[in-house]
Scaffold this motif. Structure first.
Motif, PDB file in Angstrom:
ATOM      1  N   TYR A  60      -5.425 -13.937  90.644  1.00 39.58           N
ATOM      2  CA  TYR A  60      -5.812 -14.968  89.686  1.00 39.58           C
ATOM      3  C   TYR A  60      -5.524 -16.355  90.255  1.00 39.58           C
ATOM      4  O   TYR A  60      -6.329 -17.279  90.111  1.00 39.58           O
ATOM      5  CB  TYR A  60      -5.049 -14.755  88.382  1.00 39.58           C
ATOM      6  N   TRP A  69      -8.732 -21.093  85.174  1.00 42.09           N
ATOM      7  CA  TRP A  69      -8.036 -20.300  84.172  1.00 42.09           C
ATOM      8  C   TRP A  69      -8.456 -20.622  82.748  1.00 42.09           C
ATOM      9  O   TRP A  69      -8.407 -19.754  81.875  1.00 42.09           O
ATOM     10  CB  TRP A  69      -6.528 -20.498  84.307  1.00 42.09           C
ATOM     11  N   PRO A  72     -13.585 -19.553  79.571  1.00 48.28           N
ATOM     12  CA  PRO A  72     -13.821 -18.209  79.015  1.00 48.28           C
ATOM     13  C   PRO A  72     -14.576 -17.275  79.964  1.00 48.28           C
ATOM     14  O   PRO A  72     -14.337 -16.058  79.948  1.00 48.28           O
ATOM     15  CB  PRO A  72     -14.637 -18.501  77.752  1.00 48.28           C
ATOM     16  N   THR A  74     -14.140 -17.017  83.084  1.00 40.74           N
ATOM     17  CA  THR A  74     -13.122 -16.441  83.966  1.00 40.74           C
ATOM     18  C   THR A  74     -12.468 -15.238  83.306  1.00 40.74           C
ATOM     19  O   THR A  74     -12.208 -14.219  83.964  1.00 40.74           O
ATOM     20  CB  THR A  74     -12.058 -17.493  84.315  1.00 40.74           C
ATOM     21  N   TRP A  75     -12.204 -15.344  82.035  1.00 38.96           N
ATOM     22  CA  TRP A  75     -11.599 -14.218  81.323  1.00 38.96           C
ATOM     23  C   TRP A  75     -12.546 -13.021  81.326  1.00 38.96           C
ATOM     24  O   TRP A  75     -12.105 -11.893  81.543  1.00 38.96           O
ATOM     25  CB  TRP A  75     -11.267 -14.600  79.874  1.00 38.96           C
ATOM     26  N   LYS A  76     -13.834 -13.277  81.077  1.00 37.54           N
ATOM     27  CA  LYS A  76     -14.815 -12.183  81.082  1.00 37.54           C
ATOM     28  C   LYS A  76     -14.877 -11.516  82.452  1.00 37.54           C
ATOM     29  O   LYS A  76     -14.935 -10.286  82.555  1.00 37.54           O
ATOM     30  CB  LYS A  76     -16.189 -12.719  80.700  1.00 37.54           C
ATOM     31  N   TRP A  79     -11.795  -9.290  82.910  1.00 32.04           N
ATOM     32  CA  TRP A  79     -11.833  -8.061  82.106  1.00 32.04           C
ATOM     33  C   TRP A  79     -12.879  -7.085  82.626  1.00 32.04           C
ATOM     34  O   TRP A  79     -12.644  -5.873  82.639  1.00 32.04           O
ATOM     35  CB  TRP A  79     -12.122  -8.419  80.640  1.00 32.04           C
ATOM     36  N   PRO A 173      -5.165 -13.156  80.890  1.00 35.29           N
ATOM     37  CA  PRO A 173      -5.664 -14.528  81.058  1.00 35.29           C
ATOM     38  C   PRO A 173      -4.892 -15.547  80.216  1.00 35.29           C
ATOM     39  O   PRO A 173      -4.683 -16.685  80.639  1.00 35.29           O
ATOM     40  CB  PRO A 173      -7.124 -14.421  80.607  1.00 35.29           C
ATOM     41  N   PHE A 174      -4.455 -15.119  79.027  1.00 39.16           N
ATOM     42  CA  PHE A 174      -3.737 -16.038  78.149  1.00 39.16           C
ATOM     43  C   PHE A 174      -2.297 -16.240  78.623  1.00 39.16           C
ATOM     44  O   PHE A 174      -1.706 -17.309  78.407  1.00 39.16           O
ATOM     45  CB  PHE A 174      -3.803 -15.518  76.723  1.00 39.16           C
TER      46      PHE A 174
END
Length: 392
Positions: A60, A69, A72, A74-76, A79, A173-174
């Motif tokens: 990351y 970071w 959103p 990036t989070w997808k 995952w 991610p959070f």
């Protein structure tokens, strides 16, 4: 930030030998022959957890420029990659374990005929092999089973840790955003503290049954790996404060292995991890043995068992249970030691052979598919104005 693949080559061996440790530990359990630490494969799973915390944070951080970071997308991407790394082989093994559950249960009963506790002691495990209900299937397919205290240990697979990993991925991610906003040390201290309070409450109120599959019970081990990875972004005293933090979180009294011996082993794992990561900076007295260990963990056999480690972890009980049951029925008078080695002689080549095929034809295609889907959310050029990470 040092990001050479060679620097992390030792992780192949760590993963590979950890999966072998789990296999050998379960063989000891199924044959009645025990060597204290080796017969406790939960320690190997804790090594997996530390490695996972490190690798997620390491990658990351390495991708921060092209995958910010706060975005959103990036989070997808994260995952999607993790789902397609874990799910394809897991679903195949889950289907096999559920379908052949009754046969595997009979094999476990057969193996128990030569153990000191006998068949009667196995009764409490029956639902783990015989529950083919829609509820159990849906909870496992959705990876929600690890968050329950009713279905977290309800298949013949050692998959409680898979449910745990998926919970970690869901919030990861959070976690990194919090570290970005508060700083590494403050953010991780807050996270470990909150998780420890939640875990203690769950434990005290009877919600931790079957396995330590609820994230709060093992988060401190993920945090140890995260803190080690964060040292690569720190300098001077902050680097060593992060190392101290990685050791300190081992003392969180949750998730099993709380004896002085277990805690000492986990501290040794953390310090050994740091030593391998920074082997070029060690004093001469420590540098040579660390380099020898690094070569051992980075050689061709280590790379192979590292590649197939996930398959070995998932598959080994599906192979081992029929083997141990057959040995117990065919050779009931055999002593535990020869029965243990016979079980390994039959289980290891079959498990590693099948795991290699799964790696080639299920895991690698799954990873490639995940990357292809994730690429839809990747920007063509790195965005500008990315906020820098707060100092520790």
């Amino acid at each position: 930030m040092a990001d050479s693949r060679h620097q992390l080559a030792f992780l192949d061996g760590l993963r590979g030998y950890a999966s072998l440790w789990v296999l050998v530990g379960h063989a000891m359990f199924m044959t009645g022959y025990k060597i204290e630490i080796i017969a406790q494969p939960d320690m190997a799973v804790e090594l997996f957890i530390i490695i996972s915390g490190f690798l997620m944070t390491y990658h990351y951080q390495a991708r921060e420029v092209r995958e910010p970071w706060m975005e959103p997308d990036t989070w997808k991407i994260f995952w999607i990659r993790r789902f397609f790394r874990i799910a394809p082989l897991y679903y195949v093994c889950l289907a096999l374990a559920l379908y052949f559950g009754p046969e595997l249960w009979q094999s476990r009963l057969d193996a128990a005929t030569v153990l000191s506790g006998g068949v009667e002691e196995q009764a409490r495990y029956a639902s783990r092999y015989l529950d083919q209900s829609l509820t159990n299937i849906l909870l496992h397919v959705s990876f929600l089973f690890g968050m329950t205290w009713t279905h977290n240990f309800q298949t013949p697979l050692p998959d409680w840790s898979i449910g745990l990993e998926m919970q970690y991925y869901a919030i990861f991610p959070f976690l990194m955003i919090l570290a970005l906003k508060l700083g590494r040390i403050a953010g991780m201290a807050l996270l470990v503290g909150v998780m420890a309070v939640v875990g203690a409450w769950l434990d005290r109120n009877g919600f931790v049954i079957g396995a330590y599959s609820i994230l709060a019970m093992k988060f401190h081990l993920f945090a140890a790996g995260m803190l080690i990875a964060m040292t690569l972004r720190a300098d001077g005293k902050w680097k060593w404060l992060l190392v101290v933090g990685a050791v300190a979180v081992i003392f969180v009294p949750l998730g099993g292995g709380r004896s002085a011996l277990h805690r000492a082993i986990k501290i040794a794992i953390v310090l050994g991890f740091v030593a391998l990561l920074y082997k070029d900076r060690l004093p001469a007295l420590l540098k040579w043995p660390t380099e020898v260990l690094d070569r051992f963990l980075s050689n061709a056999p280590a790379r192979f068992i590292g590649d197939v480690s996930y398959g070995v972890y998932l598959l080994h009980l599906i192979v081992m249970l029929p083997v141990c049951g057959w040995l117990a029925i065919q050779f009931p008078e055999t002593a535990p030691i020869p029965r243990f080695f016979a079980s390994l002689a039959l289980t290891v080549p079959i498990t590693y052979g099948v795991a290699y095929l799964c790696y080639r034809f299920i895991e690698q295609p799954g990873i490639s598919l995940g990357r292809k889907i994730a690429s839809r959310y990747q920007k063509a050029t790195p965005p500008k104005g990315i906020p820098s990470e707060n100092p520790a």
